[in-house]
Design a protein around this motif. Structure first.
Motif, mmCIF file in Angstrom:
data_model
loop_
_atom_site.group_PDB
_atom_site.id
_atom_site.type_symbol
_atom_site.label_atom_id
_atom_site.label_comp_id
_atom_site.label_asym_id
_atom_site.label_seq_id
_atom_site.Cartn_x
_atom_site.Cartn_y
_atom_site.Cartn_z
ATOM 1 N N SER A 29 13.748 14.141 57.494
ATOM 2 C CA SER A 29 13.874 14.978 56.298
ATOM 3 C C SER A 29 15.077 15.900 56.378
ATOM 4 O O SER A 29 15.517 16.447 55.364
ATOM 5 N N GLY A 30 15.621 16.080 57.588
ATOM 6 C CA GLY A 30 16.757 16.970 57.756
ATOM 7 C C GLY A 30 16.390 18.431 57.722
ATOM 8 O O GLY A 30 17.219 19.292 57.420
ATOM 9 N N ILE A 31 15.146 18.722 58.047
ATOM 10 C CA ILE A 31 14.661 20.097 57.978
ATOM 11 C C ILE A 31 15.368 21.008 58.985
ATOM 12 O O ILE A 31 15.521 22.206 58.765
ATOM 13 N N ASP A 32 15.851 20.433 60.086
ATOM 14 C CA ASP A 32 16.509 21.241 61.117
ATOM 15 C C ASP A 32 17.789 21.880 60.602
ATOM 16 O O ASP A 32 18.114 23.021 60.958
ATOM 17 N N SER A 33 18.532 21.162 59.775
ATOM 18 C CA SER A 33 19.793 21.699 59.259
ATOM 19 C C SER A 33 19.553 22.900 58.360
ATOM 20 O O SER A 33 20.367 23.828 58.299
ATOM 21 N N THR A 34 18.412 22.902 57.663
ATOM 22 C CA THR A 34 18.052 24.040 56.829
ATOM 23 C C THR A 34 17.776 25.262 57.678
ATOM 24 O O THR A 34 18.202 26.376 57.369
#
Length: 278
Positions: A29-34
């Motif tokens: 989901s790419g939650i880490d970049s957020t």
């Protein structure tokens, strides 16, 4: 067969099968970049560890901040969710509260959800009803009973119960594509309702290029709200329990058709052909 001895212990009994899946879903989901945009040098627990820990807990049915205590020394919990460190209960609670007040996080979460679904090649189910072929979206509000708490925003709802009145939109397959927490006394068409529906429409459009069938009760029967569907060639269907069924069909942008009809069963009851309650 020998006797079984039941003993009450403090050892947690947890099904870990969902943790690996949750860890992978959050990764794609790419939650880490957020979360990286919120990091501070003095944080001993990374922001991504906060959201990943919460996601893991919810995935195995643990919905309280205090439940994280069970996994403080769990190597499996740490590895399955890709954590650098398991947060304490106090850290989890305080840091998530700060996140919940960050508008950038609010705006990023739906983007992460859409990214995850697209990477999974998820396609909303296409439904076929008279004069319509497309994707169905159900929107409704409910009352969450919090009468035994003193939480902020708790108020008496239409059922007379003290609690919250969240509004949720979900696809025909049951997948939630929008959720908004509201005080129990708020009407579904409170301030921000138009933005909420616009956000749902935008997310579904990124998952399917199809007409939208919006289904909800008459609480959402508002011309400003329904007019938003006209821009996207949608159809609104209001299905109340004590009023005529109402449908607005937007075949062309800016052109609406209004129909109102009682179901046959309700007409029969009104004419005394069936006893009340049938």
């Amino acid at each position: 067969m020998g006797k079984l001895t039941l003993e009450i212990t403090e050892e947690p009994i947890v099904g870990n099968a969902g943790l690996v899946a949750m860890g992978e879903l959050m990764r794609i989901s790419g939650i880490d970049s957020t979360c990286a945009k919120r990091e501070f040098p003095n944080y001993q627990v990374a922001e991504k560890d906060i959201l990943r820990s919460l996601g893991g807990l919810i995935g195995i049915g643990k919905v309280g901040f205090d439940h994280v205590r069970q996994f403080k020394n769990s190597e499996f919990f740490l590895t399955a969710l890709g954590l650098g460190r398991v947060p304490s209960e106090a850290t989890l609670r305080q840091r998530f509260k700060a996140m919940s007040l960050d508008r950038n996080v609010h705006e990023a979460m739906p983007v992460c959800s859409v990214r995850m679904l697209r990477k999974l090649d998820f396609k909303p189910r296409i439904v076929t009803v008279p004069h319509f072929v497309g994707v169905r979206i159900d929107t409704d509000s409910t009352i969450l009973d919090n009468s035994d708490t003193k939480k902020e925003g708790v108020a008496k709802g239409y059922t007379g119960i003290l609690g919250y009145a969240p509004v949720c939109s979900f696809l025909e397959v049951g997948l939630i594509v929008g959720a908004k927490i509201c005080p129990g006394s708020h009407h579904p068409l409170h301030e921000g309702a138009l933005d909420f529906h616009a956000g749902v429409r935008s997310r579904v459009r990124k998952l399917a290029n199809a007409r939208l069938l919006w289904v909800g009760d008459t609480a959402f029967d508002d011309w400003a709200l329904n007019g938003g569907a006209a821009q996207g060639r949608g159809q609104f269907h209001h299905s109340p329990q004590s009023a005529p069924r109402k449908t607005r069909d937007f075949d062309q942008p800016g052109h609406a058709r209004w129909t109102s009809s009682f179901s046959q069963a309700r007409q029969d009851r009104l004419h005394g052909k069936h006893p009340p309650g049938t």
